[in-house]
Design an enzyme around this catalytic site. Structure first.
Site, PDB file in Angstrom:
ATOM      1  CB  SER A 243      44.080  47.645  37.125  1.00  0.00           C
ATOM      2  OG  SER A 243      43.589  48.671  36.301  1.00  0.00           O
ATOM      3  CG  HIS A 301      43.446  42.992  36.319  1.00  0.00           C
ATOM      4  ND1 HIS A 301      42.329  43.227  35.540  1.00  0.00           N
ATOM      5  CD2 HIS A 301      44.196  44.121  36.238  1.00  0.00           C
ATOM      6  CE1 HIS A 301      42.394  44.452  35.031  1.00  0.00           C
ATOM      7  NE2 HIS A 301      43.529  44.999  35.437  1.00  0.00           N
TER       8      HIS A 301
END
Length: 338
Positions: A243, A301
């Site tokens: 991610s 992230h």
């Protein structure tokens, strides 16, 4: 009754310093209804018995991961620049040999007779877009690591090298290897779907060499961001998944092409601009960091998204476009070796 048992389970996990990626409450209740023994270790997860060493989580222990992040990122972009140089040189040499094309065609025909399956593979590979040619090897590596998680004998090694944590004994290489690691099928599918959706546009803008340099370096930078957050907040835990690296590609594309229309796979009627999408995503991850959400690794992230956005505004112009001294050095070194 079920809620009290789940709370008891969470309390034991905190006391034993166990980290779980998924609090499988439904499985817990179902096991009790079926009359099985209430053993917390009965969960089918390789992370259930992982002890996170909180004593190793100190700011002073971040120097080694920081040095690895800087060295690896520099090597990624330096290697990408050299790779692009070699590809351009190889293409130029091929063009100069065009008068000898007849001989090369005869050679290709001989190879075709030797193995037709190779010809079919070449046809399939040549039919792919440049973005897909970068995506396929990355996806293959992720699927390979995903399959390795299914082998019980490999799980201790997978946890040690393919999960990143600032409290682990090995902290550097897991920062990279964890970005190719997925334990959940949905997690793998979701990440690969997003990467496939944005890889074509990113490779068209950056080129395959610069794209790969950004992807790999962003994966390590996002892991270091996770290390930094967990160390400051004293929150032990393991992280894995692509991610962070994918957020860098997403951040770059959405910043570079903010007016591009995006949609949701299950809601095709809902469309929004790429610029709005990256703002919402970054806002949610920022809220997750500030409020202490543990659904995802929000710090990773944010680190990946910041890397992609920074490369769009600054890195591509001031670093990549000024790589001439490195290429000149490589050119001279290449000539000296010959």
């Amino acid at each position: 009754m079920a809620l009290s048992r789940i709370s008891k389970f969470k309390q034991i996990c905190r006391e034993e310093k166990l980290f779980k990626f998924y609090t499988n409450a439904r499985t817990f209740r179902r096991l009790n209804k079926e009359g099985k023994k209430e053993k917390f270790e009965s969960f089918a997860s390789p992370f259930q018995n992982v002890n996170v060493e909180t004593s190793n989580i100190h700011v002073r222990n971040l120097w080694k991961p920081l040095g690895f992040t800087f060295a690896f990122s520099t090597a990624c972009f330096g290697g990408a620049a050299v790779w692009q140089y070699e590809n351009m040189r190889s293409h130029a040499v091929t063009m100069l040999k065009q008068p000898m094309g007849y001989l090369y065609r005869k050679k290709s025909e001989a190879q075709l007779k030797a193995g037709d399956w190779r010809h079919q593979c070449n046809q399939w590979w040549n039919s792919l877009t440049p973005g897909e040619k970068v995506f396929v090897p990355i996806c293959f590596l992720n699927v390979l690591v995903f399959a390795a998680w299914r082998v019980p004998r490999l799980q201790p090694t997978m946890i040690q090298y393919f999960c990143s944590s600032p409290g682990s004994k090995i902290v550097c290489w897991p920062m990279l290897l964890s970005t190719f690691s997925h334990y959940s099928t949905f997690h793998l599918f979701a990440n690969m779907y997003v990467l496939h959706s944005f890889s074509t546009g990113a490779v068209a803008s950056l080129g395959k060499e610069q794209f790969l340099g950004l992807y790999l370096s962003a994966g390590v930078i996002s892991s270091f961001s996770s290390y930094l957050y967990k160390t400051l907040m004293k929150q032990p835990g393991l992280s894995l998944g692509a991610s962070g690296a994918i957020m860098a590609i997403l951040g770059y594309v959405c910043t570079q092409y903010p007016d591009t229309k995006l949609g949701v796979i299950f809601l095709p009627f809902l469309t929004f601009s790429a610029g709005s999408a990256i703002k919402v995503i970054v806002g949610l991850d920022l809220a997750g960091v500030l409020l202490g959400w543990r659904i995802f690794d929000h710090a990773a992230h944010l680190g990946g998204a910041a890397c992609g956005i920074a490369w769009s505004y600054w890195g591509n112009h001031y670093l990549w476009h000024n790589r001439e001294p490195l290429l000149q050095y490589w050119h001279n070194l290449r000539g000296a070796i010959k």
